[in-house]
Structures are given as C-alpha cells and as structure tokens.
Design a protein around this motif. Sequence first.
Motif: not given
Length: 359
Positions: A268-297
């Motif tokens: 429901a909340y995704s922010s702070e994206p960073d595109w990987s140097p190889d172009g394959k993935r995007i790291a981001y921050v998700a808010r889960i149950a009120g806490e921020f976690q690192v995710g990858v798309y």
Amino acid sequence: MEVTGGKVGVALLPFTGPESAKAHAIVSADLARTLLIQVASGGPERFEATATVGSGSLTGRLVDRLQKGAPMERTFAGDLRTIAHQFADMITQQATGVSGFATSRIAFISQDTGFKELYIMDIDGANVQRLTADRSISAHPRWSRDGALLAYTSYRSGYPDVFIVKLGKRTRSRVAFFPGINSGAAFSPDDLTLALTLSKDGNPEIYLMPVEGGIPRRLTHNRATNTSPSWSPDGKEIVYTSDERGSVQLFVISAQGGTARRLLTGNAYSSEPDWSPDGKRIAYVARIAGEFQVGVYELSSATATLLSSGGGEDPSWTRNSRHLVFAHSGSLYLMDSVTKQIVALPNGLSRCSEPSASP
C-alpha cells in the motif's frame, strides 16, 4: 560461478613486506563483508590468496586449486588501503563471479553534531569525512556516475535547494534554487542531466535540468506529490514516487516525457526507489504494519519481494547490482539481496541515514 547459497572458501595466507599485517587485515575484512566468502587461514579451500606488500604497491596472488595453469597475479599501486581494497575486489570477482565493492564509498547524512550534515566514507566505515558544516538540514545525497560529484539537498538558505559538491576540489555550487521545493536530484548515466523535484509551477513535479544549472524541463503533469527520481542505467526511463492514485507508489516514465506506468509492488506504500546498475531490479521501501522494510521489484517478472524483516530505509545498490546499503535506526548496513544476509557498516557516528553507494 554464481554464488546463491553457501559461501566460497578462500584461504588467506600471511602477507609479506612492510605493513603486510595491516593490508592482510583490510583484505580479510573486505572478503568477509561480501557475505559470499568464508575466509580461512589455510586448509583445503578451493582458493588460496597471498600478497607481497611494498612501498606504495601490492602484488597479489590467487590460486584456484581446481584449475590448471599459472596462478592469477596482479600488482596494484597507490596508498595501502586502496590497493588492499583492489586486491580484495580481484579475489571476490575470481572466487565468486560477483563484482567486489571494497573500493566503493558511501555518501550519507548524520546528525552526530546535532544537525543533518553530509558525510562520505569508505564502505568499510573508514576515512569518514564531513563535507558540510551548515548547522542546517542536508538530505538526499546522490553520486555522479564518475564518482567525482555529489548532488544533495540543503536547507542552509532556509529553503530546500539543490547543491553539487566537486569532491576533488571540495567546492560546491547551488544549481537549483527556484521558488518552492528543489530536492532529490539524481544524475543521469552520462552525468549531464539531473532529475529532481521542483514545485516552482505549483505542486512537486519531476523535472530534468542540466547539471550545471539552467532551464528545467517538466516530465510529470498531475496534482500529486512526485519525488525521489532514479534513472534507468540506459538513461531512457526514470522511476519515481507519487501519490497520484491516493497512496504513495512507484511509477516509471520515459525521460522524454509521456504517460507514466505504475509498478505494482503489492504494498500500500512504496517509496525511495533505486534502479540497479544492471537495469534488472528496483530497490524500494515498503511500509508494512507501520514499519519500513526494504523490498526489490523484478522488472522482467513484474514481481516484488521484501528483503528485510527487521526494518530498513533508503536502499542504494552497490555497483554489482546484488548488494544494497541501507539505513535502520540510525545505523548503516549492507545486505546481500539474494541470501538476505546483513552486516553492519559502523563508522563511529550516530543517527545516520540516506546512504548512497558510489558507482
């Protein structure tokens, strides 16, 4: 060789020559920090490494016991820490097939002085240097692709403006200071253009403008708050954060403009994206149950995965597109995005945030 599970064993034999013990300690710590290598002092490991340290040089040798032929040998010249890091990166590449990052630096923000100031350090936490003493708020540091420049946001004038620091000369210039918000600048892959957030025409939108300053070109056109741009490595697209659909989500837009597409992370909340140097993935921050976690798309499969479970913010890829640096509870960490292992990056400072890894 692609390391996905267990660690590769490397026997790091004693070094010889002046300051050999210091160089050995640096290399050993660098290899362990990859989270891919188990460092041993000897024994039946597949790889065996040693080095001769001279005055301003290090000749490193790596033996692969499963390969016939001469050992790999390379001489590095420079200051002791740099050449030790270079040798560690050589071992990492040859032993694991994954590029090393021991020579990388981290730009970050710390409130150790009571104010949010801009710092840089080696990725092992050494050589910490404070770049600002504004007694104000600094934020959003981002490296140029050649590692010579840092863009960041500063409130030293009382308003958010974008500055660029030339690290070699230790000079800085204010490049975006339009009325309203000037924030979150990111360098294009050719280091000629900044993507940033400006509110000079109303609400915060994503714009492009020359690195040296000039007339900005607007990319997004909506009534939302659009922030945190990050370039694709080919320079054709930009991922950013927007609340145009109500909640904060990730969107991708062409660098030429047009209609943006939303990345469906499942959060429901995704922010702070960073595109990987190889172009394959995007790291981001998700808010889960009120806490921020690192995710990858994953762009190829259009799927998202949470990497952290204990919290994390401000993810930034290292040059190998496998490891991430991030912040949590005032400290900096490094993560292997495949195994999800984490190691701390201590630097002697408190209240650290917003790390950005150099290319």
